[in-house]
Design a protein around this motif. Structure first.
Motif, PDB file in Angstrom:
ATOM      1  N   LYS A   1      -2.147  -0.480  19.789  1.00  0.00           N
ATOM      2  CA  LYS A   1      -3.509  -0.994  19.887  1.00  0.00           C
ATOM      3  C   LYS A   1      -4.006  -1.407  18.503  1.00  0.00           C
ATOM      4  CE  LYS A   1      -4.861   1.417  24.050  1.00  0.00           C
ATOM      5  NZ  LYS A   1      -5.767   2.367  24.674  1.00  0.00           N
ATOM      6  N   ALA A   2      -4.893  -2.370  18.483  1.00  0.00           N
ATOM      7  CA  ALA A   2      -5.457  -2.842  17.217  1.00  0.00           C
ATOM      8  C   ALA A   2      -6.226  -1.707  16.551  1.00  0.00           C
ATOM      9  CB  ALA A   2      -6.385  -4.028  17.467  1.00  0.00           C
ATOM     10  N   PRO A   3      -6.188  -1.646  15.214  1.00  0.00           N
ATOM     11  CA  PRO A   3      -6.942  -0.603  14.519  1.00  0.00           C
ATOM     12  C   PRO A   3      -8.447  -0.804  14.695  1.00  0.00           C
ATOM     13  CG  PRO A   3      -5.906  -2.100  12.950  1.00  0.00           C
ATOM     14  CD  PRO A   3      -5.445  -2.499  14.314  1.00  0.00           C
ATOM     15  N   ALA A   4      -9.188   0.273  14.548  1.00  0.00           N
ATOM     16  CA  ALA A   4     -10.647   0.205  14.622  1.00  0.00           C
ATOM     17  C   ALA A   4     -11.174  -0.659  13.480  1.00  0.00           C
ATOM     18  CB  ALA A   4     -11.229   1.608  14.548  1.00  0.00           C
ATOM     19  N   ASP A   5     -12.355  -1.234  13.670  1.00  0.00           N
ATOM     20  CA  ASP A   5     -12.965  -2.062  12.626  1.00  0.00           C
ATOM     21  C   ASP A   5     -12.980  -1.311  11.303  1.00  0.00           C
ATOM     22  OD1 ASP A   5     -13.400  -4.206  14.285  1.00  0.00           O
ATOM     23  OD2 ASP A   5     -15.481  -3.663  14.744  1.00  0.00           O
ATOM     24  N   GLY A   6     -12.507  -1.975  10.262  1.00  0.00           N
ATOM     25  CA  GLY A   6     -12.489  -1.391   8.928  1.00  0.00           C
ATOM     26  C   GLY A   6     -11.229  -0.614   8.603  1.00  0.00           C
ATOM     27  N   ASP A   7     -10.442  -0.242   9.613  1.00  0.00           N
ATOM     28  CA  ASP A   7      -9.191   0.463   9.357  1.00  0.00           C
ATOM     29  C   ASP A   7      -8.101  -0.546   9.024  1.00  0.00           C
ATOM     30  OD1 ASP A   7     -10.367   2.886   9.905  1.00  0.00           O
ATOM     31  OD2 ASP A   7      -9.473   3.109  11.895  1.00  0.00           O
ATOM     32  N   PRO A   8      -7.224  -0.197   8.083  1.00  0.00           N
ATOM     33  CA  PRO A   8      -6.141  -1.134   7.745  1.00  0.00           C
ATOM     34  C   PRO A   8      -5.135  -1.256   8.888  1.00  0.00           C
ATOM     35  CG  PRO A   8      -5.828   0.951   6.614  1.00  0.00           C
ATOM     36  CD  PRO A   8      -7.156   1.038   7.312  1.00  0.00           C
ATOM     37  N   THR A   9      -4.499  -2.407   8.964  1.00  0.00           N
ATOM     38  CA  THR A   9      -3.425  -2.601   9.937  1.00  0.00           C
ATOM     39  C   THR A   9      -2.200  -1.853   9.426  1.00  0.00           C
ATOM     40  OG1 THR A   9      -4.274  -4.774  10.530  1.00  0.00           O
ATOM     41  CG2 THR A   9      -1.964  -4.324  11.069  1.00  0.00           C
ATOM     42  N   PRO A  10      -1.618  -0.994  10.256  1.00  0.00           N
ATOM     43  CA  PRO A  10      -0.435  -0.265   9.790  1.00  0.00           C
ATOM     44  C   PRO A  10       0.755  -1.205   9.637  1.00  0.00           C
ATOM     45  CG  PRO A  10      -0.854   0.200  12.101  1.00  0.00           C
ATOM     46  CD  PRO A  10      -1.989  -0.653  11.623  1.00  0.00           C
ATOM     47  N   PRO A  11       1.726  -0.815   8.822  1.00  0.00           N
ATOM     48  CA  PRO A  11       2.936  -1.639   8.711  1.00  0.00           C
ATOM     49  C   PRO A  11       3.616  -1.793  10.070  1.00  0.00           C
ATOM     50  CG  PRO A  11       2.874   0.029   6.987  1.00  0.00           C
ATOM     51  CD  PRO A  11       1.767   0.356   7.950  1.00  0.00           C
ATOM     52  N   ARG A  12       4.296  -2.918  10.243  1.00  0.00           N
ATOM     53  CA  ARG A  12       5.066  -3.191  11.468  1.00  0.00           C
ATOM     54  C   ARG A  12       6.453  -2.592  11.306  1.00  0.00           C
ATOM     55  NH1 ARG A  12       8.719  -7.022  12.444  1.00  0.00           N
ATOM     56  NH2 ARG A  12       8.121  -8.195  10.583  1.00  0.00           N
TER      57      ARG A  12
ATOM     58  N   GLN B   1       7.065  12.021   5.539  1.00  0.00           N
ATOM     59  CA  GLN B   1       6.660  10.938   4.636  1.00  0.00           C
ATOM     60  C   GLN B   1       6.153   9.801   5.516  1.00  0.00           C
ATOM     61  OE1 GLN B   1       8.899   9.715   1.009  1.00  0.00           O
ATOM     62  NE2 GLN B   1       9.336   7.883   2.227  1.00  0.00           N
ATOM     63  N   PRO B   2       4.836   9.558   5.501  1.00  0.00           N
ATOM     64  CA  PRO B   2       4.301   8.516   6.383  1.00  0.00           C
ATOM     65  C   PRO B   2       4.697   7.112   5.938  1.00  0.00           C
ATOM     66  CG  PRO B   2       2.539   9.604   5.151  1.00  0.00           C
ATOM     67  CD  PRO B   2       3.819  10.266   4.758  1.00  0.00           C
ATOM     68  N   MET B   3       4.713   6.205   6.899  1.00  0.00           N
ATOM     69  CA  MET B   3       4.989   4.797   6.619  1.00  0.00           C
ATOM     70  C   MET B   3       3.974   4.295   5.594  1.00  0.00           C
ATOM     71  SD  MET B   3       6.776   1.970   7.583  1.00  0.00           S
ATOM     72  CE  MET B   3       7.308   2.144   9.272  1.00  0.00           C
ATOM     73  N   GLY B   4       4.471   3.665   4.553  1.00  0.00           N
ATOM     74  CA  GLY B   4       3.601   3.139   3.505  1.00  0.00           C
ATOM     75  C   GLY B   4       3.382   4.103   2.360  1.00  0.00           C
TER      76      GLY B   4
END
Length: 157
Positions: free
Chosen positions: A63-74, A139-142
């Motif tokens: 799902k798309a991130p909430a307004d203001g949240d960064p888009t996570p890496p693909r 270790q989280p993505m990014g």
């Protein structure tokens, strides 16, 4: 004590499972899971009990991130490595590390996510089947990069 031949069988199952995930093939994944699966998934704080609960977690992914949240890496690849497996009282216990590679929206390569996994499998009539799995993102993505983790192989192709 690790059993290398059993670890190779678990590796085959896990590579099939993650291949199904990255390829969007739920049937390939579900064929490897017990219908009464118990799972701690990185996308769900509560324990997942059974396939209906797993499908609810799946419905929330992507799902798309909430307004203001960064888009996570693909996510671009999932590479399992460093397998152990052994038989204990008629079941199989297994561990492995998973490296998840990805890219940011701008095309920059992200620091890979590293996840340690443990699972309980049964070896009955037919292929191995996972009855319990636990994911632990260390270790989280990014990033940030977590010091002291084992070297987990990246994609080979």
């Amino acid at each position: 004590m690790n059993e290398p031949e059993l670890a190779a069988r678990v590796r085959t199952l896990v590579e099939t499972m993650y291949g199904g995930y990255i390829g969007g093939d739920r049937d390939a994944i579900d064929a490897l899971l017990d219908p009464e699966l118990t799972m701690f998934d990185s996308a769900s704080a509560p324990v997942i009990l059974g396939m209906d609960a797993l499908n609810e977690v799946r419905a929330g992914r992507g799902k798309a991130p909430a307004d203001g949240d960064p888009t996570p890496p693909r996510e671009t690849s999932l590479t399992p490595d460093l397998f152990t497996a052994r038989r204990v009282e008629g079941v199989i216990t297994a561990t492995w590390w998973l490296r998840i590679d990805g890219v940011h929206e701008n095309g920059d390569v992200a620091v890979p996510e590293l996840v340690r996994n443990s699972a309980v499998l049964v070896d009955s009539d037919g292929p191995l089947r996972i009855v319990q799995i636990h994911e632990d993102v260390v270790q989280p993505m990014g990033g940030p990069v977590t010091a002291g983790l084992p070297e987990v192989a990246g994609p080979t192709a």
